[in-house]
Write a protein that holds these residues in place. Structure first.
Motif, PDB file in Angstrom:
ATOM      1  N   LYS A   1      87.688 -61.783  -9.079  1.00 30.44           N
ATOM      2  CA  LYS A   1      89.113 -61.597  -9.345  1.00 30.44           C
ATOM      3  C   LYS A   1      89.499 -62.164 -10.709  1.00 30.44           C
ATOM      4  CE  LYS A   1      91.086 -59.991  -6.572  1.00 30.44           C
ATOM      5  NZ  LYS A   1      91.143 -58.541  -6.287  1.00 30.44           N
TER       6      LYS A   1
ATOM      7  N   MET B   1      98.102 -68.369  -9.556  1.00 30.29           N
ATOM      8  CA  MET B   1      96.976 -69.245  -9.239  1.00 30.29           C
ATOM      9  C   MET B   1      95.694 -68.780  -9.925  1.00 30.29           C
ATOM     10  SD  MET B   1      98.334 -71.598  -7.494  1.00 30.29           S
ATOM     11  CE  MET B   1      96.828 -72.437  -7.022  1.00 30.29           C
ATOM     12  N   THR B   2      95.484 -67.464  -9.966  1.00 28.37           N
ATOM     13  CA  THR B   2      94.275 -66.937 -10.611  1.00 28.37           C
ATOM     14  C   THR B   2      94.305 -67.206 -12.107  1.00 28.37           C
ATOM     15  OG1 THR B   2      94.065 -65.202  -8.934  1.00 28.37           O
ATOM     16  CG2 THR B   2      92.883 -64.870 -11.005  1.00 28.37           C
TER      17      THR B   2
ATOM     18  N   LEU C   1      98.765 -57.225 -10.607  1.00 34.10           N
ATOM     19  CA  LEU C   1      98.579 -56.931  -9.186  1.00 34.10           C
ATOM     20  C   LEU C   1      98.141 -55.486  -8.984  1.00 34.10           C
ATOM     21  CD1 LEU C   1     101.669 -58.743  -7.618  1.00 34.10           C
ATOM     22  CD2 LEU C   1      99.272 -59.283  -7.182  1.00 34.10           C
TER      23      LEU C   1
ATOM     24  N   TRP D   1      94.225 -56.059  -7.977  1.00 33.72           N
ATOM     25  CA  TRP D   1      94.259 -56.236  -6.524  1.00 33.72           C
ATOM     26  C   TRP D   1      94.379 -54.865  -5.872  1.00 33.72           C
ATOM     27  CZ3 TRP D   1      95.654 -60.227  -9.607  1.00 33.72           C
ATOM     28  CH2 TRP D   1      95.331 -61.533  -9.195  1.00 33.72           C
TER      29      TRP D   1
ATOM     30  N   THR E   1     103.329 -62.717  -3.383  1.00 34.02           N
ATOM     31  CA  THR E   1     102.348 -63.796  -3.383  1.00 34.02           C
ATOM     32  C   THR E   1     102.288 -64.486  -4.747  1.00 34.02           C
ATOM     33  OG1 THR E   1     100.036 -64.332  -2.967  1.00 34.02           O
ATOM     34  CG2 THR E   1     100.474 -62.273  -4.106  1.00 34.02           C
ATOM     35  N   ASN E   2     101.733 -65.691  -4.764  1.00 35.89           N
ATOM     36  CA  ASN E   2     101.531 -66.391  -6.037  1.00 35.89           C
ATOM     37  C   ASN E   2     100.086 -66.263  -6.498  1.00 35.89           C
ATOM     38  OD1 ASN E   2     100.221 -68.014  -4.218  1.00 35.89           O
ATOM     39  ND2 ASN E   2     101.178 -69.930  -4.889  1.00 35.89           N
ATOM     40  N   SER E   3      99.386 -65.233  -6.011  1.00 33.36           N
ATOM     41  CA  SER E   3      97.970 -65.046  -6.351  1.00 33.36           C
ATOM     42  C   SER E   3      97.746 -64.913  -7.845  1.00 33.36           C
ATOM     43  CB  SER E   3      97.413 -63.815  -5.627  1.00 33.36           C
ATOM     44  OG  SER E   3      97.420 -63.994  -4.240  1.00 33.36           O
TER      45      SER E   3
ATOM     46  N   VAL F   1      97.791 -56.060  -1.157  1.00 32.26           N
ATOM     47  CA  VAL F   1      98.295 -57.313  -1.712  1.00 32.26           C
ATOM     48  C   VAL F   1      99.779 -57.486  -1.389  1.00 32.26           C
ATOM     49  CG1 VAL F   1      98.935 -56.313  -3.948  1.00 32.26           C
ATOM     50  CG2 VAL F   1      98.375 -58.749  -3.798  1.00 32.26           C
TER      51      VAL F   1
END
Length: 220
Positions: A156, A195-196, A178, A182, A190-192, A186
């Motif tokens: 990712k 964070m990534t 996103l 993703w 989200t806070n993906s 997804v």
């Protein structure tokens, strides 16, 4: 090329999931459908780089899917899968608008190589090795270096980095990340992404090369 989005339209569910799992390990975002009607709907709705299209789909035949996407000027490249290996079938498939043709059974590394080749043939072609701000990304070998230092990234993180590098200094929104890195499952709340990007910054080291543009997104 990783950092790209792929749609797999394949009614053999086990095969579809095996291929999808393998492509996700190559840092690709992958969606899966099992009939032609769903394939047309998804391709018209989402921005895919490449579509892996089984020719013998139920509901709407793969040939008709190909025709519909060509008529709708869907920009995604299409690689058609089929058990028919004769020359006539290949010519017919390519004549329908497919960009490539692969017969079953196939070797997974060959499919990956063909997907990467098709992605490089998009209107805004991107070289397999990207370099920016001291960062070198080799999509084919799945390697990243920062000032000649090897950087180990998760699939990712690799995908996000490639999307940022392909943007060539322009701002990339969280929504675009996103969409490109993703799959459709997804959660857009989200806070993906944050964070990534945070872990990616840490791994790339100092000085930081990924800039947060408040209210807009990220830039490398």
């Amino acid at each position: 090329m990783s950092g790209m989005r792929v749609l797999i339209a394949e009614d053999e569910r086990v095969l579809a999931e095996v291929v999808a799992s393998g492509l996700r390990k190559e840092a690709m975002a992958v969606d899966v459908v099992h009939d032609g009607s769903a394939a047309v709907e998804r391709a018209m709705t989402h921005d895919y780089d490449v579509i892996v299209l089984d020719r013998d789909l139920p509901a709407v035949h793969g040939d008709d899917v190909c025709r519909a996407l060509a008529a709708g000027r869907v920009p995604a490249r299409i690689i058609m899968l089929t058990a028919a290996s004769d020359l006539r079938s290949k010519v017919e498939g390519l004549g329908l608008g497919a960009d490539d043709y692969l017969t079953k059974p196939f070797d997974f590394p060959e499919l990956v190589a063909r997907l990467r080749a098709l992605a490089r043939r998009t209107p805004q072609a991107v070289p397999p090795v990207l370099e920016r701000a001291g960062v070198t990304l080799d999509a084919g070998r799945r390697q990243v270096f920062r000032d000649s230092r090897y950087v180990a990234l998760s699939p990712k993180e690799f995908a996000v980095l490639e999307v940022l590098m392909r943007a060539e200094g322009t701002v990339v929104s969280a929504e675009v990340l996103l969409e490109k890195a993703w799959d459709e499952n997804v959660n857009y709340f989200t806070n993906s992404v944050r964070m990534t990007v945070m872990t990616l910054r840490k791994k790339l080291g100092h000085p930081p090369v990924i800039e947060t543009v408040p209210g807009a997104g990220y830039r490398l």
